[in-house]
Enzyme design. Structure first.
Site: not given
Ligand code: NDP
Length: 510
Positions: A68, A141, A353
């Protein structure tokens, strides 16, 4: 003392007199002058302005995200359109008409920062809601499923979508070798969507977002459901075909960034309608697949979509680096009444994350204005110090929960009949499911959905063939066999076109 950031995340300050200064604030008479001996003699180490500007320039880039890396963002608002108090007690949903500010970052997955917007790739659809109960991130997504359901495969999978360690080239052999390995063919559903024309959206405005994962939402009575969220574009789905996408990648690589920025700049604010699917624990037990299986969707006839609200993007960032590059999303950023499920990929993301942000931005990444919970406020005096602590570090507050101070705690909320987990601690590798169940939804997509969209079955076969033509014959054969398990005609169509594009006489090696 930490002060609440009441600022809009889009605010910035410039010195009122616009005087150019050094980084410590002293006015500079001539920013282009360099201190040296005579007009053309060597430079002096005392030349602080030059040294600071060169040294800072060298440090402008922060590590790009691994997946990403390439993205676009904008600010907007979520508005509640329907009462869902029976399924979720979060403050942001408690009143029809209530608005919550948000940031969305769209992205591609495999390409580096600066790669083309129109690459065939899933798109990230990450939303940060600045709620009064704290920041909530929906890190979604544009596809309702994903390639893997064992989180340990994530680095392997992403590596195969990136560059060959020797050639530094994207590598069709790596790409398809991974995906056609028997146990990795659980990816087939996602691969079908990726190679349909939805794999190349016309713009970020023309695609949907999906939670993909199952989450757990609870109402104020403690009743809970498994949920999946669908965010459907009000602009309508629009896609590029393979050739249009390739052409744009060369002619206008920032096509989607430009489209998003211009449309907001021209006050054509894109919007999406948000829906939720709900499932009880009993219904989950009766499913033919696991509710925690990220490679499956919930059939909409059985689990209908229920409308919740609307998202509108109405404000461009004033600074890309500050507000998009530094934006840090995590599924672990959640609020009361919205919890993760036991989906193992989601559980792994809860760690991965924030860890990526600690690496990329430092441990105080939530102090960066775009990440700061300005509609709530951060206060936890045991979380102190660290690089780039800029919020006053809670001043003289004790750095532990002291008996000399009063503290307030959040309301306790409990689930009625929560999930109960028991079993031996074992290493479990979630390989293929018995029978062809991992292929059923891919087959449905091909036979029941794409069949109703003129040209889309053919486009899917074409898009795969163009890509797989670059792989070696052994891998190509595995690709044909895998798609034949979805539908014989699909496998044959892919084979026929691939062999036309890449006759077998040519040499290739893995
Ligand atoms: P339904 O007929 O009820 O749903 C079909 C869904 O397919 C539509 O709602 C649409 O979702 C989606 N769709 C339409 N065109 C495409 C396309 N070109 N590529 C991908 N998805 C498309 O049947 P089911 O719920 O049983 O689903 C059938 C298949 O549809 C699934 O196997 C799955 O591949 C796909 N799908 C299902 C979704 C779900 O949540 N059940 C969500 C998305 C895809 P949307 O309006 O969200 O685009």
């Amino acid at each position: 003392m930490f002060s609440k950031n009441k600022n809009n995340t889009n605010s910035y300050s410039v010195r009122p007199d616009r005087a150019i200064t050094s980084t410590q604030g002293a006015k500079i008479h001539d920013p282009f002058a360099t201190e040296r001996i005579g007009q053309h003699g060597p430079l002096l180490l005392q030349n602080a302005n030059l040294i600071e500007s060169l040294a800072h320039f060298n440090r402008e880039r922060i590590p790009e995200r691994n997946p990403h890396a390439h993205g676009s963002g904008a600010f907007g608002v979520f508005k509640v359109t329907d009462d869902i108090s029976d399924i979720c007690g979060s403050e942001m949903f408690d009143t029809v008409g209530k608005e919550t500010k948000l940031l969305i970052r769209f992205s591609t997955v495999g390409g580096e920062k600066g790669s083309a917007d129109t690459a065939r790739d899933p798109r990230g659809f990450a939303i940060k809601f600045y709620t009064k109960e704290g920041n909530l991130d929906w890190v979604y997504n544009n596809t309702p499923v994903f390639f893997i359901r064992d989180p340990s495969k994530f680095p392997h999978f992403i590596h195969t979508q990136k560059r060959n360690p020797q050639t530094n080239l994207k590598d069709a052999n790596m790409f398809w070798d991974f995906l056609t390995t028997e146990e990795n063919q659980v990816a087939i559903h996602q691969v079908m969507i990726l190679f349909s024309d939805r794999g190349t959206p016309k713009s970020y405005r023309n695609m949907n977002g999906y939670s993909g994962h199952t989450y757990v939402w609870t109402n104020k009575k403690g009743e809970w459901h498994y949920v999946q969220v669908h965010i459907k574009t009000d602009q309508g789905i629009e896609t590029l075909n393979n050739e249009e996408a390739s052409k744009l990648a060369g002619q206008s690589p920032d096509y989607c960034q430009q489209d998003l920025f211009n449309s907001i700049d021209n006050k054509k604010y894109p919007s999406w309608t948000v829906y939720v699917q709900t499932m009880t624990e009993k219904e989950a037990a009766d499913l033919p697949f696991s509710v925690f299986d990220l490679t499956k969707v919930w059939p909409q006839k059985q689990f209908p979509l229920r409308r919740i609200g609307k998202i509108t993007l109405n404000e461009n960032p004033t600074n890309y680096f500050a507000q998009v590059e530094q934006a840090a999303f995590s599924p672990s950023n959640t609020v009361p009444y919205q919890q993760p499920s036991a989906d193992p990929v989601l559980q792994a993301r809860l760690f991965a994350y924030p860890d990526a942000h600690r690496y990329r931005l430092g441990p105080n990444f939530n102090q960066i204005p775009v990440n700061c919970p300005y509609a709530s406020q951060f206060f936890n005096p045991a979380i102190r110090d660290g690089p780039m602590n800029v919020n006053g570090n809670f001043g003289k507050e004790p750095n532990y929960l002291s008996t000399n101070k009063k503290y307030v705690f959040g309301d306790k909320y409990e689930l009625n009949k929560p999930e109960i987990w028991s079993g031996p601690a074992i290493p479990y590798h979630w390989k293929t499911s018995p029978g062809d169940i991992d292929f059923q939804q891919a087959t449905n997509l091909y036979q029941k959905v794409l069949s109703k969209q003129p040209g889309q079955q053919k486009a899917l076969a074409h898009n795969v063939a163009v890509h797989v033509a670059a792989a070696c014959p052994k891998i190509q054969d595995r690709v044909f066999a895998m798609f034949s398990r979805v539908d014989k005609k699909l496998g044959n169509d892919i084979k026929e076109e691939t062999l036309n594009l890449a006759p077998r006489s040519r040499t290739s090696k893995l």
